[in-house]
Design an enzyme around this catalytic site. Structure first.
Site, mmCIF file in Angstrom:
data_model
loop_
_atom_site.group_PDB
_atom_site.id
_atom_site.type_symbol
_atom_site.label_atom_id
_atom_site.label_comp_id
_atom_site.label_asym_id
_atom_site.label_seq_id
_atom_site.Cartn_x
_atom_site.Cartn_y
_atom_site.Cartn_z
ATOM 1 N N SER A 161 -9.744 1.745 3.006
ATOM 2 C CA SER A 161 -8.910 2.501 2.089
ATOM 3 C C SER A 161 -7.888 1.664 1.334
ATOM 4 O O SER A 161 -7.269 2.135 0.383
ATOM 5 C CB SER A 161 -8.180 3.589 2.880
ATOM 6 O OG SER A 161 -7.300 3.003 3.830
ATOM 7 N N SER B 201 -9.949 -0.664 7.157
ATOM 8 C CA SER B 201 -9.377 -0.494 5.821
ATOM 9 C C SER B 201 -8.671 -1.708 5.236
ATOM 10 O O SER B 201 -8.257 -1.679 4.079
ATOM 11 C CB SER B 201 -8.411 0.697 5.812
ATOM 12 O OG SER B 201 -9.123 1.895 5.957
ATOM 13 N N LYS C 277 0.842 -1.196 0.000
ATOM 14 C CA LYS C 277 0.000 0.000 0.000
ATOM 15 C C LYS C 277 0.879 1.248 0.000
ATOM 16 O O LYS C 277 1.881 1.304 0.714
ATOM 17 C CB LYS C 277 -0.914 -0.029 1.230
ATOM 18 C CG LYS C 277 -1.964 1.078 1.283
ATOM 19 C CD LYS C 277 -2.870 0.878 2.493
ATOM 20 C CE LYS C 277 -3.931 1.954 2.608
ATOM 21 N NZ LYS C 277 -4.820 1.743 3.769
#
EC number: 6.3.5.7
Length: 486
Positions: free
Chosen positions: A150, A174, A75
């Site tokens: 997210s 997330s 990420k």
């Protein structure tokens, strides 16, 4: 794509080289990215160099670990030395970290091959990956829908086999919510189990890095690699790390009287009936595997979302104060003086959702409202934690749906922040209490969209969560389904 263990055996037996596996993965990414947009940066050159180093070790007769030569996504809110780290924000569009985060350094030390940095909601603030300043990631199961957020880029990349496993971060759901939406396994560890050094902070008392995998075993292997004490993170826990992989067994009956608690507050209004049916069937399957099921009440669970949206924005307003266009990142070109440069940089560098949360947080921390909002939210947080502590006096693990719905259409909720925030209704309380939580696939709706079952464990009992998820996974076939991307 094969599992970590299968790829490891192929490498050790010299049936395939790390370079071949990496190149095939990069080719697959190249083919799918115009449709999916899972990655913000594809690190082909570095990945092939890492793969060649693994092949050289094998050729020299050296032993390699399970993650050596395995394609991994990271990420883009974790610092990677020499590779852009943007947090999907315009304000960091040119930022290249001079250092490596602890988790990515551990991956590199293990010989893993980082194929790219995945997309996210800007600064990890969102539930759909639509808040990225650069692109919107599509759900591999239906390209018109969101992958969750997210960490939507990481979840979509694993689901579409653009990488074998990936790292995400979880502040209020997330990792788990995108895992549910994309039909993969996602685990948020106990707060402090995995180092946050090099993770760009959103809400420091809630953020935690964790793994995504197509299977529970792959997820366990990645967790084992990244967990552990780090002196560079003041919140890191100095505890012995168990062998998460060795504890995986397909039968729960070997355990003495496993007690599972259904959180009754997570069922009812707001929960899609198809999600409720799938989760209920999953619980029945756990019973067949030998678990004893009880209904448990966590009365303050419902206050998780309102308290979170005071605490997290308050921490964000402080953490994001450092982005002013002076030392690093993007700077607005215009500005008559230093103050106007600050204002222009932050006004144009941050997206709408980030600015909304900074404003909420600044308001909650202001002198006239600190007691009424921030302190009250912290008191509610304590009550939620106490609810979990009371529940765990009677059961070993708690279960709930991971998300109240399956993946929604892109653009469906962007104009309604409250509706978007409620996507994390089931996951937020776990972060507020600092507990481990895992989402495992447990079915599909009538449109073929994945549904996730959330398992919540006691502090530092990731081994137990993984064991239960593994036994469930091995008795079902949901994890074997693969999206058809057209």
């Amino acid at each position: 794509m094969a599992s970590i263990r299968e790829l490891h055996e192929q490498l050790v037996k010299k049936e395939r080289s790390a370079v071949e596996i990496t190149q095939e993965t990069l080719d697959h990414i190249q083919e799918l990215e115009p449709k999916l947009h899972s990655f913000l940066h594809i690190t082909a050159q570095q990945a092939l160099e890492q793969a060649r180093a693994v092949d050289a070790k094998i050729a020299a007769g050296e032993e390699i670990g399970l993650l050596a030569g395995i394609p991994i996504g990271v990420k883009d809110n974790m610092c990677t030395k020499g590779i852009p780290t943007t947090c999907a924000s315009r304000i960091l569009e040119n930022f290249v970290p001079p250092y490596e985060s602890t988790v990515t350094q551990k991956l590199l030390d293990a010989g893993a091959v980082v194929v790219g940095k995945t997309n996210l909601d800007e600064f990890a603030m969102g539930s759909s990956t639509e808040n990225s300043a650069y692109q919107v990631t599509a759900n591999p199961w239906d390209l018109s829908r969101v992958p969750g957020g997210s960490s939507g880029g990481s979840a979509a990349a694993v689901a579409a086999e653009e990488c074998v496993v990936a790292l995400g971060s979880d502040t209020g759901g997330s990792i788990r919510q995108p895992a549910s939406f994309c039909g993969v396994v996602g685990l948020k560890p106990t707060y402090g189990l995995v180092s946050r050094y090099g993770l760009v902070a959103y809400a420091s008392s809630l953020d935690q890095i964790g793994p995504f995998g197509k299977s529970v075993e792959d997820t366990a292997i990645l967790l084992k690699a990244i967990a552990g004490y780090d002196h560079q993170d003041s919140t890191s826990l100095k505890v012995e790390i168990p062998d998460y992989v060795a504890s995986l067994k397909p039968d729960l009956k070997a355990r003495s009287k496993l007690r599972i608690g259904i959180i009754k507050e997570t069922f009812g209004e707001g929960l899609d009936s198809v999600v409720e049916q799938a989760v209920t069937k999953a619980i029945e399957q756990l019973q067949r595997l030998g678990a004893e099921v009880h209904v448990i009440s966590c009365p303050n669970f419902r206050y998780g979302v309102p308290s979170y949206y005071i605490i997290a924005p308050s921490e964000a307003s402080a953490n994001l104060a450092r982005y002013d266009g002076v030392k690093y990142g993007w700077r607005a070109p215009e500005g008559d003086n230093l103050l106007s440069m600050y204002k222009r940089t932050r006004a144009t560098g941050f997206g709408a959702e980030v600015k909304r949360r900074i404003m909420i947080g600044t308001y909650a921390l202001s002198a006239g409202y600190y007691d009424a909002y921030y302190l009250k939210a912290q008191k509610v947080r304590t009550l939620i934690k106490q609810d979990f502590e009371n529940a765990f006096k009677n059961v070993d693990v708690l279960v709930s749906p991971t998300a109240p719905t399956t993946a929604f259409k892109a653009g469906e909720k962007t104009a309604d922040p409250i509706s978007m925030y409620l996507n994390d209704l089931m996951t937020i309380p776990v972060n507020l209490a600092g507990l481990p939580g895992l989402s495992v696939p447990c079915g599909f709706d009538e449109q073929g969209l994945p549904i996730g079952l959330q398992l919540i464990g006691k502090v530092l009992r990731e081994d137990q969560l993984l064991q239960i998820a593994y036994a469930y996974e091995q008795s079902t076939s949901w994890h074997l389904s693969q999206p058809k991307i057209s």
